[in-house]
Design an enzyme around this catalytic site. Structure first.
Site, PDB file in Angstrom:
ATOM      1  N   THR A  47      -0.852   7.612  -0.822  1.00 39.49           N
ATOM      2  CA  THR A  47      -2.148   7.581  -1.507  1.00 39.49           C
ATOM      3  C   THR A  47      -3.064   6.490  -0.949  1.00 39.49           C
ATOM      4  O   THR A  47      -4.255   6.476  -1.236  1.00 39.49           O
ATOM      5  CB  THR A  47      -1.955   7.292  -3.008  1.00 39.49           C
ATOM      6  N   ARG A  84       0.848  -1.191   0.000  1.00 38.94           N
ATOM      7  CA  ARG A  84       0.000   0.000   0.000  1.00 38.94           C
ATOM      8  C   ARG A  84       0.883   1.240   0.000  1.00 38.94           C
ATOM      9  O   ARG A  84       1.749   1.383   0.870  1.00 38.94           O
ATOM     10  CB  ARG A  84      -0.889  -0.025   1.245  1.00 38.94           C
ATOM     11  N   ASP A 132      -1.394  -2.839  13.423  1.00 43.39           N
ATOM     12  CA  ASP A 132      -0.869  -3.370  12.163  1.00 43.39           C
ATOM     13  C   ASP A 132      -0.664  -4.881  12.326  1.00 43.39           C
ATOM     14  O   ASP A 132       0.227  -5.328  13.052  1.00 43.39           O
ATOM     15  CB  ASP A 132       0.457  -2.685  11.818  1.00 43.39           C
ATOM     16  N   ASP A 175       2.886  -6.259  11.432  1.00 46.20           N
ATOM     17  CA  ASP A 175       3.884  -5.938  12.458  1.00 46.20           C
ATOM     18  C   ASP A 175       3.685  -6.790  13.710  1.00 46.20           C
ATOM     19  O   ASP A 175       4.644  -7.260  14.314  1.00 46.20           O
ATOM     20  CB  ASP A 175       3.812  -4.448  12.833  1.00 46.20           C
TER      21      ASP A 175
END
Ligand code: URA
Length: 209
Positions: A108, A104, A200, A203
């Site tokens: 944006t 990703r 996340d 992570d």
């Protein structure tokens, strides 16, 4: 429109609460993600077709059932999807595993495809696309685009936590795909993270930050 199912089984809900906790460490997080994936696979595979089979038992003939029809492919979206693969393989050990790599763009939030490696007979398989977080829907939509481009048609999407925005976007882009999640959360924040979510997932699974 495909099915949208929040899996409210107590074991799934309890385990999900454990990994939402920011104090849950990497080892525990990884183990529990796999446990939840196993429990979810039980329900996601519920409509697998069965065929009749006669089995000679020590005492006679059993008119029994066996799974027939399409074989399964598990397709994790890299990298966090990998965390759910072993848990599903525990229940469906003969499944093949394809991989789709998306990243990703941090600015944006647009997803990009960088790696696709699938079983050669992917178009004949029942596919479980797995990714713990259905956030904007961008990577799941693109991963399913990549699969359809290669002939796949029988696709279910399995995640742990979904945002309403992601569910809506995925349903709009791929109305034929059933979506299974352990929780439907409140919203996305301005960084595209699910709130309250679990942070996340990549992570937390791999101990990176
Ligand atoms: N990806 C994650 O790992 N977590 C989120 O909350 C959103 C996307």
């Amino acid at each position: 429109m495909g099915k949208f199912q929040v899996m409210d089984h107590p074991l799934i809900q309890h385990k999900l609460s454990m990994i939402r906790d920011k104090n849950c460490g990497t080892k525990e997080f990884r183990e529990i993600v796999n446990e939840i994936a196993t429990l979810m696979a039980f329900e996601v595979s519920r409509d697998m077709p069965l065929e009749d089979i006669d089995i000679q038992t020590p005492e006679g003939i059993a008119h029994a059932k066996q799974i027939s029809g399409k074989k399964v492919a598990i397709v994790p979206i890299l990298r966090a999807g990998i965390g759910m693969v072993d848990g599903i393989l525990d229940l469906i050990p003969a499944a093949k595993v394809g991989h789709i790599g998306m990243y990703r763009d941090e600015k944006t939030l647009e997803p990009h495809e960088y790696f696709v490696k699938l079983p050669s007979d992917i178009e004949q398989r029942q596919i479980f696309v797995v990714d713990p977080m259905l956030a904007t829907g961008g990577s799941s939509i693109m991963a399913i685009d990549a699969l359809k481009k290669r002939g796949a048609s029988n696709i279910k999407f399995v995640c742990l936590v979904a945002a309403p925005e992601g569910v809506k976007a995925l349903q709009k882009a791929h109305p034929d795909v059933d979506i299974y999640t352990a929780a439907l959360d409140e919203k996305l924040n301005d960084k595209g993270y699910i709130v309250p979510g679990l942070g996340d997932a990549g992570d937390r699974l791999f101990g990176t930050k």
